[in-house]
Design an enzyme around this catalytic site. Structure first.
Site, PDB file in Angstrom:
ATOM      1  N   ASP A 116       0.696  -1.253  -0.259  1.00  0.00           N
ATOM      2  CA  ASP A 116      -0.034   0.115  -0.171  1.00  0.00           C
ATOM      3  C   ASP A 116       0.862   1.225  -0.277  1.00  0.00           C
ATOM      4  O   ASP A 116       0.509   2.300  -0.578  1.00  0.00           O
ATOM      5  CB  ASP A 116      -0.950   0.079   1.084  1.00  0.00           C
ATOM      6  CG  ASP A 116      -2.093  -0.862   0.880  1.00  0.00           C
ATOM      7  OD1 ASP A 116      -2.530  -1.237  -0.075  1.00  0.00           O
ATOM      8  OD2 ASP A 116      -2.384  -1.438   2.032  1.00  0.00           O
TER       9      ASP A 116
ATOM     10  N   TYR B 161      -9.738  -0.822   3.210  1.00  0.00           N
ATOM     11  CA  TYR B 161      -9.334  -1.048   4.431  1.00  0.00           C
ATOM     12  C   TYR B 161      -8.978   0.366   4.943  1.00  0.00           C
ATOM     13  O   TYR B 161      -8.618   1.250   4.330  1.00  0.00           O
ATOM     14  CB  TYR B 161      -8.078  -1.862   4.330  1.00  0.00           C
ATOM     15  CG  TYR B 161      -8.261  -3.251   5.038  1.00  0.00           C
ATOM     16  CD1 TYR B 161      -8.549  -4.308   4.453  1.00  0.00           C
ATOM     17  CD2 TYR B 161      -8.103  -3.566   6.485  1.00  0.00           C
ATOM     18  CE1 TYR B 161      -8.762  -5.681   4.888  1.00  0.00           C
ATOM     19  CE2 TYR B 161      -8.365  -4.362   7.172  1.00  0.00           C
ATOM     20  CZ  TYR B 161      -8.607  -5.642   6.326  1.00  0.00           C
ATOM     21  OH  TYR B 161      -8.573  -6.676   7.129  1.00  0.00           O
TER      22      TYR B 161
END
Lengths: 737, 737
Positions: A380, A468
């Protein structure tokens, strides 16, 4: 038949055109100018908060609840750097923008993207030497850019206007972090495909309900990946819920060339899988039907009527209790903490603990090898930008009253600065915990009860990488402990299924996860967060000492005991000595010591890294995702300080091949004893989803500590006062005031 | 020469007598009546708070800061039980006292000790069936007693006055938990010894400065241990500091017969070791010299102007948010939580989670096999009474404002009740944390930010087992999670040494710990806290399921991935299947499921135990202390419910031989599938002391969680409201009001 086919084709074409037109309006626009302008498109586009030197920042985000004494949220267009590590200012971004636009390298191309523009930090020695009042070292910027499908790394000198181009891409694989405009820009590419439109329509999804996500496709050594930057687009239906993640159009994956903005291929394997109904998946407060059965709380609040006890000098230097550190927002790392120092209560001296600490990379592999899932192995920070995804914090909920909010100022894909408001908060926390205590008991006949409440300082951001949410906390404690904590919340990435009850699933079938609701499987996955921790314990030259706790058998006749545990100390000579896998049955403490600095009684001063609950990556080391994320092969690593080794997955992580990771660097096995060294720690989670995670996940947290070990001569909070009744505020309920 | 010797002897005798007389006044008195009366002795003696039916409790402890609305601290002498699990009341203790005193078993002996007197809980089925308004099941008491050097276990029926004597001591080894009066009563035994007095004097310690501790001597299969109850007394100097623990009279150990109150032998091996100077070891606030350099905080406080949101019905039934449980103080376990139920937001039904949970035993082995240290392998609950050692909490410091305080009522050694005031607190906590959150990001073009603050309920006690303080928290979260947390603070047990700098220590010498200050070594030790967790997930019959996370290699051509992680479920058939050692590289989840109860989509409802940071015992399994503490051989065990198997180290732990431990029970390998079963979890710490632990330790914490897993249909706190500004109180500083 021929004409009938033509007619069919005509009708279909009209439909597709119509759909495209409609979608064009509803989806984020696809800018194709050199300098992006998305003021007309997405309300969320980074350009929304674009800062014009002549105008105020267009910041629509509501302001945090502040005690009136705290001044912040200044106009960033007049910011000037005060500290060598201060991030690039609006004026500096504008200057870089101008320098690059005029530079032959960019002038000659019709289109380019500035993927990241950030401060090129001055050399460590310069920063350490620098004192307030000194002139700042030369201000420079690091830039990664995509030009004609190739990665570039540039340095811009803001004093000389010089641009140097370092062709790292000829040495290492991969592409830079995607610019937000690139992620958004690929979402309408599938709509150009008739096949895509047909299958969406066949699945009964209205184009107006379509929501798509740009999913980094990893690298699998496949021919299709060669010499092009790929991304996979998967879509959902947002019909009847804002929580479209719970309504996947399963099995449909569009492989897109990110630079050419064209469909490479479409994989469509889930046509028999219904789209889940999404009932009761909207988690917003405004849509909840509250009933009386859910008891609510009387208000509870952290109150500081005299205001917080920390200050933030010059926008970045945080001072609190015995701590001082530099804090800034970063598009890739999120939060960067630098020059962390703690005051010694014996000498009143500020002592160095850590030169720099940040979340260097994440790795989130999903545990499903099938066509629409195998590639989901997110990194990420390097792929999406952990800071880029850190949305404005919600005052009173993300952070308590009296929190201080710090903005991020980043560059859009065209290089113009924009504002990420309220991206980081700083607050003091008191949970009712105890810093230390002792009561004497009847045995000793002394009447002593001494207890000290524990107040911490928290630095927080919350990055929502699509579904998320990662809550990243740095917690500073007065006893010298630093806790790095990660909270996971947000929404699961789920898989559509034909099943709506477990009794339909044949016993030999494996679901790759948990049936969470009708037609929805929560797929098993891991999360790894790798921290870069350039500890400088009382100076740069440190050693890494493993204190192994080993069973020692006693000799016959030595003792009524057969065994005891012995602490065996080993200083790591080279990097491979410090590649550590944690073991419950072969435990160790991990000390970063300064071998040249001893306490009064002769122990080397140190800090130790103290793991807590964690998880290890169990994937095959030769599996392509694990090779790219080889930084998760150990929980602890120690490398010699090297300015270019900061990103555990490599500088260019997107589609990287694992040739520039922490594992590769550490395998050089360089000497690390009594040198300027960096400790890397990976915090892991295995996540087998359960129904409680649906439709939104209660936060799961884990952490690790950096803890003084013979760093202080004695308990540094011995003199902490207890709470007395008259110290505490007098409060009344808001509605009674 | 003869007369000279006689003169020397006379002088010495006079000195010893003088010393004995002086000490008699300064040390706790040694009662030798059947019914102890220590109103004249130790200010801390349990009799101080003895409750006379005619008088108010003599409670000198200051009252907690309460919001005026909370009524508590009633007079306990009129308490009546309202619930089958309510602890024995003052009136019941008095009745038991009277029944036993008149019973032939005790009438015939001149001296006995009631070591523990506590409620004999009714059979589980009766308790589960019982509803408010029903008559209480028969009230009974369990009593352990020492009579003529032998352990006895008795049951007293309060309705029939019947006493049944169960001669467990003929089956199992060991003695009951020491009564406080026994621990105190052995401290002056060494003074009867001339040898002891001489060595104390030779070491330059004034008798008035002597402070001694009763140290459980363990069991080592030595002839001296046969048929007598032993204890070791070690002493310290309290000259110039209240923190006498930092001034050990090293190497001097007096072995005492606890029942005969006589010295068995004296070991005196540390005469060359100086007593540390103790400078700056007094940790009391009143003696600190504060200087301006230590920055203090502005006040910070958890404020609830409308009061707390929990209630405590009938003194023991706690109701908060979606939770309900029975809470009581216990002399051995400390806190006992029973009938823990959580409300299901879908059905509003209260659902069973745990029938009973408590800290069953502790094990604290020190890692030094030498004469004065090898035996230090404490089992604090069974030897000293974890609840007996839980001293009154300090309001505003041990627990925040608005905490509710619960008293303990225990029996003194003669059976009369006494008050342990403010032993447990209950409070709501908000640390600024997040229950769940999600922000949508620019990628998805939705403007959503939903965040819910996290408020927990904490139940706390702090047991100070002489030097060490254990802070025991049970934290209840609205999402259904229960966190069991242990904080370690207090004072190290240290060893005297001749060294005052590490450079004096020969390289081949091992110190068994860390040089903390001049002449003081902090000896390495472990802490293990073993929890009894009778989970009853939606009913008593449960199964234990291990969800093993295993690497699965893909088949050639199956996927571009080489591997993924697969969850492999295994239900334990018998006890040995559930003897679990945790492994980072062979991870599992540990579910307690109800195989007869499924969610809507067919998952068995369950709770899982989630370890966090912990430590395993590494001692030789055949080492006597490890045999006695064999309950630490695994981190997890599951046994069939058996009312008599509650204390992991056995009913009689003192000097036990390891014949009645959890390991012994579990090795029977009884069936545990779909039965009423109990889960045991051991939380461990390795503690290599460091200078920061001197002279008092900053709290170190660890925890584990009990967490719903497919217990709820979905996130149970979806409807939790966010904080709004108008909910929060209006506060001003106390000095401005």
């Amino acid at each position: 038949m021929e004409s009938r086919k033509s007619l069919q084709f005509l009708v279909l074409s009209i439909c597709v055109t119509l759909v495209l037109v409609v979608t064009w309006v509803h989806l984020p626009s696809s800018p194709n100018k050199v300098f992006l302008d998305c003021t007309l498109s997405s309300a969320w586009c980074s350009s929304k908060n674009r800062i014009q030197s002549s105008t105020k920042p267009n910041n629509l985000i509501k302001k945090p609840q502040q005690s009136s004494s705290t001044t912040q949220h200044q106009q960033h267009d007049s910011d000037v750097p005060h500290h060598p590590l201060d991030p690039l200012t609006v004026q500096e971004f504008n200057k870089i923008h101008a320098i690059l636009a005029a530079h032959p390298f960019f002038e000659s191309v019709s289109k380019y993207t500035l993927n990241t523009v950030s401060l090129e930090e001055p050399d460590k020695e310069l920063v350490i030497k620098w004192k307030r009042g000194d002139p700042l070292p030369a201000r420079k910027a690091s830039v990664t850019a995509m030009v004609k499908g190739k990665s570039h790394f540039l340095t811009v000198d803001l004093n000389t206007d010089e641009v140097s181009i370092d062709e790292k891409s000829s040495v290492v694989s991969g592409y830079p972090t995607m610019a937000m405009e690139e992620m958004v820009g690929v979402l309408d590419v599938p709509l150009k495909s008739i096949e895509f439109n047909r299958t969406i329509s066949q699945r009964g999804v209205n184009m107006g309900d379509l929501a798509c996500l740009p999913i980094s496709s990893g690298w699998y050594d496949l021919p299709v990946e060669e010499n092009r930057r790929l991304i996979k687009v998967q879509c959902y239906s947002k019909k009847d819920t804002v929580n479209f993640y719970m309504k996947p159009i399963e099995g449909l994956t569009v492989l897109v060339d990110m630079d050419k903005k064209e469909v490479v291929s479409i994989s469509d394997n889930g046509r028999d899988i219904p789209i889940a109904n999404g009932i009761n998946t909207d988690y917003r407060y405004s849509v909840q039907k509250l009933n009386g059965d859910f008891r609510l709380f009387n208000p509870i609040s952290l109150e500081q009527p005299k205001g917080p006890s920390f200050t933030v000098e010059d926008g970045h230097l945080v001072k609190w209790a015995n701590w001082e550190f530099h804090l800034k927002a970063d598009a890739r790392a999120g939060i960067i903490i630098s020059q962390v120092k703690v005051r010694d209560p014996e000498t009143s001296e500020l002592r160095s603990v850590m030169y720099k600490g940040f979340t260097s990379e994440l790795f989130v592999p999903y545990m499903d090898p099938t066509d629409a899932w195998y590639f989901k192995t997110y990194m990420d920070a390097g792929e999406y930008g952990f800071g880029l995804q850190a949305m404005p914090l919600d005052p009173l909920n993300d952070c308590p009253r009296n929190a201080y909010y710090m903005d991020g100022v980043f560059a859009a894909a065209d290089g113009t600065p924009y504002l990420q408001p309220n991206m980081i908060c700083v607050f003091e926390s008191y949970a009712g915990d105890i810093a230390w205590r002792h009561s004497e008991c009847p045995i000793t006949d002394l009447q002593v009860t001494e207890v000290r409440p524990k107040v911490n300082l928290v630095v927080r951001m919350a990055a929502a990488v699509a579904n998320y949410d990662y809550i990243i906390d740095w917690e500073f404690q007065t006893d010298g402990l630093i806790r790095a904590k990660v909270g996971l919340s947000g929404i699961l990435m789920v898989k559509g299924t034909t099943y709506d009850h477990m009794n339909q699933v044949p016993s030999q079938e494996y679901l790759y996860g948990t049936l969470l609701s009708e037609n929805i499987i929560g797929v098993i996955h891991d999360h790894f967060i790798t921290y870069y921790l350039d500890l400088d314990v009382d100076g740069s030259d440190n050693s890494f000492m493993k204190v192994n706790i080993k069973k020692q058998e006693t000799l016959p006749g030595e003792s009524p005991r057969k065994s005891y545990l012995k602490a065996v100390k080993n200083v790591a000579k080279t990097e491979k000595d410090a590649q550590i896998k944690l073991k419950l049955y072969d435990p160790s403490e991990f000390h970063m010591i300064n071998p040249s600095k001893k306490t009064r009684v002769g122990n080397p001063v140190g800090y130790k890294v103290v793991p807590s609950g964690t998880a290890a990556s169990l994937l095959d080391p030769e599996d392509p995702p694990q090779k790219r994320a080889a930084f998760t092969n150990n929980q602890i690593w120690v490398t010699p300080y090297n300015k270019s080794e900061q990103w555990a997955g490599g500088l260019f992580v997107y589609q990287s091949e694992g040739d520039d990771t922490l594992q590769v660097w550490s395998n050089r096995d360089r000497p690390i004893e009594n040198k300027d060294i960096v400790l890397w720690y990976t915090l892991g989670f295995h996540h087998i989803p359960c129904q409680e995670d649906y439709p939104i996940m209660p936060t799961v947290s884990s952490s690790f500590d950096l803890k003084p070990v013979n760093f202080f001569e004695r308990n540094p909070v011995l003199k902490l006062p207890p709470n007395f009744k008259d110290d505490l505020p007098v409060c009344k309920a808001h509605d009674s005031s």
